[in-house]
Design an enzyme around this catalytic site. Sequence first.
Site, PDB file in Angstrom:
ATOM      1  N   SER A  13       0.840  -1.210   0.000  1.00  0.00           N
ATOM      2  CA  SER A  13       0.000   0.000   0.000  1.00  0.00           C
ATOM      3  C   SER A  13       0.871   1.254   0.000  1.00  0.00           C
ATOM      4  O   SER A  13       0.543   2.251  -0.655  1.00  0.00           O
ATOM      5  CB  SER A  13      -0.957   0.004   1.191  1.00  0.00           C
ATOM      6  OG  SER A  13      -0.263   0.089   2.405  1.00  0.00           O
ATOM      7  N   ARG A  79      27.601 -11.722 -13.010  1.00  0.00           N
ATOM      8  CA  ARG A  79      27.253 -11.716 -11.590  1.00  0.00           C
ATOM      9  C   ARG A  79      26.902 -10.287 -11.161  1.00  0.00           C
ATOM     10  O   ARG A  79      25.941 -10.053 -10.438  1.00  0.00           O
ATOM     11  CB  ARG A  79      28.437 -12.242 -10.782  1.00  0.00           C
ATOM     12  CG  ARG A  79      28.123 -12.397  -9.324  1.00  0.00           C
ATOM     13  CD  ARG A  79      29.277 -13.002  -8.562  1.00  0.00           C
ATOM     14  NE  ARG A  79      29.383 -12.378  -7.270  1.00  0.00           N
ATOM     15  CZ  ARG A  79      30.510 -11.957  -6.725  1.00  0.00           C
ATOM     16  NH1 ARG A  79      31.653 -12.089  -7.363  1.00  0.00           N
ATOM     17  NH2 ARG A  79      30.517 -11.385  -5.549  1.00  0.00           N
ATOM     18  N   ASN A 119      13.235   5.131   5.080  1.00  0.00           N
ATOM     19  CA  ASN A 119      12.402   3.998   5.489  1.00  0.00           C
ATOM     20  C   ASN A 119      11.186   4.525   6.244  1.00  0.00           C
ATOM     21  O   ASN A 119      11.251   5.576   6.884  1.00  0.00           O
ATOM     22  CB  ASN A 119      13.228   3.096   6.421  1.00  0.00           C
ATOM     23  CG  ASN A 119      12.440   1.906   6.953  1.00  0.00           C
ATOM     24  OD1 ASN A 119      11.705   1.249   6.213  1.00  0.00           O
ATOM     25  ND2 ASN A 119      12.602   1.619   8.245  1.00  0.00           N
ATOM     26  N   HIS A 121       8.457   3.327   9.247  1.00  0.00           N
ATOM     27  CA  HIS A 121       8.260   2.325  10.291  1.00  0.00           C
ATOM     28  C   HIS A 121       6.943   2.621  11.016  1.00  0.00           C
ATOM     29  O   HIS A 121       6.662   3.779  11.334  1.00  0.00           O
ATOM     30  CB  HIS A 121       9.432   2.355  11.281  1.00  0.00           C
ATOM     31  CG  HIS A 121       9.363   1.227  12.264  1.00  0.00           C
ATOM     32  ND1 HIS A 121       9.701  -0.069  11.916  1.00  0.00           N
ATOM     33  CD2 HIS A 121       8.961   1.183  13.548  1.00  0.00           C
ATOM     34  CE1 HIS A 121       9.518  -0.852  12.966  1.00  0.00           C
ATOM     35  NE2 HIS A 121       9.069  -0.127  13.973  1.00  0.00           N
ATOM     36  N   ASP A 162      16.070  -0.189  11.448  1.00  0.00           N
ATOM     37  CA  ASP A 162      15.107   0.827  11.894  1.00  0.00           C
ATOM     38  C   ASP A 162      15.806   1.963  12.641  1.00  0.00           C
ATOM     39  O   ASP A 162      15.362   2.408  13.706  1.00  0.00           O
ATOM     40  CB  ASP A 162      14.033   0.191  12.800  1.00  0.00           C
ATOM     41  CG  ASP A 162      13.117  -0.744  12.026  1.00  0.00           C
ATOM     42  OD1 ASP A 162      12.902  -0.509  10.830  1.00  0.00           O
ATOM     43  OD2 ASP A 162      12.626  -1.712  12.631  1.00  0.00           O
ATOM     44  N   GLU A 191       0.199   6.755   7.342  1.00  0.00           N
ATOM     45  CA  GLU A 191       1.164   6.458   6.259  1.00  0.00           C
ATOM     46  C   GLU A 191       0.669   7.011   4.931  1.00  0.00           C
ATOM     47  O   GLU A 191       1.430   7.635   4.185  1.00  0.00           O
ATOM     48  CB  GLU A 191       1.390   4.947   6.165  1.00  0.00           C
ATOM     49  CG  GLU A 191       2.141   4.397   7.369  1.00  0.00           C
ATOM     50  CD  GLU A 191       2.424   2.905   7.295  1.00  0.00           C
ATOM     51  OE1 GLU A 191       3.388   2.468   7.930  1.00  0.00           O
ATOM     52  OE2 GLU A 191       1.675   2.172   6.619  1.00  0.00           O
TER      53      GLU A 191
HETATM   54  C1  GAR Z   1       3.795  -0.621   6.779  1.00  0.00           C
HETATM   55  O1  GAR Z   1       2.978  -0.392   7.889  1.00  0.00           O
HETATM   56  C2  GAR Z   1       5.216  -0.190   7.087  1.00  0.00           C
HETATM   57  O2  GAR Z   1       5.279   0.928   7.931  1.00  0.00           O
HETATM   58  C3  GAR Z   1       5.758  -1.425   7.750  1.00  0.00           C
HETATM   59  O3  GAR Z   1       5.231  -2.496   7.024  1.00  0.00           O
HETATM   60  C4  GAR Z   1       3.941  -2.118   6.519  1.00  0.00           C
HETATM   61  C5  GAR Z   1       3.916  -2.461   5.050  1.00  0.00           C
HETATM   62  O4  GAR Z   1       2.643  -2.256   4.493  1.00  0.00           O
HETATM   63  N1  GAR Z   1       7.186  -1.430   7.770  1.00  0.00           N
HETATM   64  C6  GAR Z   1       7.894  -2.045   8.718  1.00  0.00           C
HETATM   65  O5  GAR Z   1       7.384  -2.646   9.639  1.00  0.00           O
HETATM   66  C7  GAR Z   1       9.415  -1.911   8.570  1.00  0.00           C
HETATM   67  N2  GAR Z   1      10.085  -2.292   9.772  1.00  0.00           N
HETATM   68  P1  GAR Z   1       2.479  -2.156   2.915  1.00  0.00           P
HETATM   69  O6  GAR Z   1       3.170  -3.370   2.298  1.00  0.00           O
HETATM   70  O7  GAR Z   1       0.995  -2.196   2.666  1.00  0.00           O
HETATM   71  O8  GAR Z   1       3.097  -0.873   2.455  1.00  0.00           O
END
Ligand code: GAR
Length: 208
Positions: A13, A79, A119, A121, A162, A191
Site C-alpha cells: 500500500s 554476476r 524507510n 516504520h 530501523d 502512512e
Molecule cells: C507498513 O505499515 C510499514 O510501515 C511497515 O510495514 C507495513 C507495510 O505495508 N514497515 C515495517 O514494519 C518496517 N520495519 P504495505 O506493504 O501495505 O506498504
Amino acid sequence: MTRIAIFASGNGSNAENLIRNVTAGEVVLLLCNNPKAFVLKRAKELQVPAVVFSRQELDDAAGALAGEATHMPAPEASRQERSVLGLLKAHRIDFIVLAGFLWKIPAHVISAWPGRIVNIHPALLPKYGGAGMYGERVHREVIKNKEKESGITIHVVDQLYDHGPILFQATCPVDGTDTPEALARKIYALEQQYFPVVVDKYIKQVAV
Ligand code: GAR
C-alpha cells in the site's frame, strides 16, 4: 528527474501511494524479496518495472565495480548484473525508499547512496523497532505495553535496523479497546497521508 527505486516485501500500500503521489521524482524500479507479494501485482498494474531478488543478490557487493565491467572477465560481469547493487546502478537510481521492506539493507548499498535511502516504520522509533518488529507484531507489542499513543516514523537509513536520522513522526492515540487490526488502520491512515509528502520534501532538500 530524480530516479527512485522502492524496496517492498508484502502488500505494497505504501509503494502504491508513493508511485501515485510522489512528484519530486519518478519511481522507475520496484525491488521485492518475495515472489508472492501483492506489491508485484500493484507494480504491474501501475506499469513500474519490478524485479524479485534473493538474499544472496542483495548481499552481493559485485555491482560496486559497475563502470569497470569491460575490464572484467565475463562471469564476473554477469554476476554484477544480477546483484541488487548492479541493478540499481544499471537503472541509474538516485534515491531509494523502503516501503514495508523487511530485510536489512547491506552496508555496501547504504554507502553507495549515503543519506539517500529512507524507510517508514509503523511506530514511534526508537521504540518498537529492530529485527522482527514489523507489521502487526509492532501493534501487538504497543497494545501489550498499554502505550497511550503510537504512530509512524520516516527516517534516513543507516547501518542499523530501523535506525538513522528521523525526518518525520506523526502520532495517533491508542485506546484501551484497540485491537492490533484497529491500530493498524490508524497507522495506515497516517502512512497514506504523510509518506509521499515527506519523501517529496526530503528529495528536494537533498537535491538529488
Ligand atoms: C507498513 O505499515 C510499514 O510501515 C511497515 O510495514 C507495513 C507495510 O505495508 N514497515 C515495517 O514494519 C518496517 N520495519 P504495505 O506493504 O501495505 O506498504
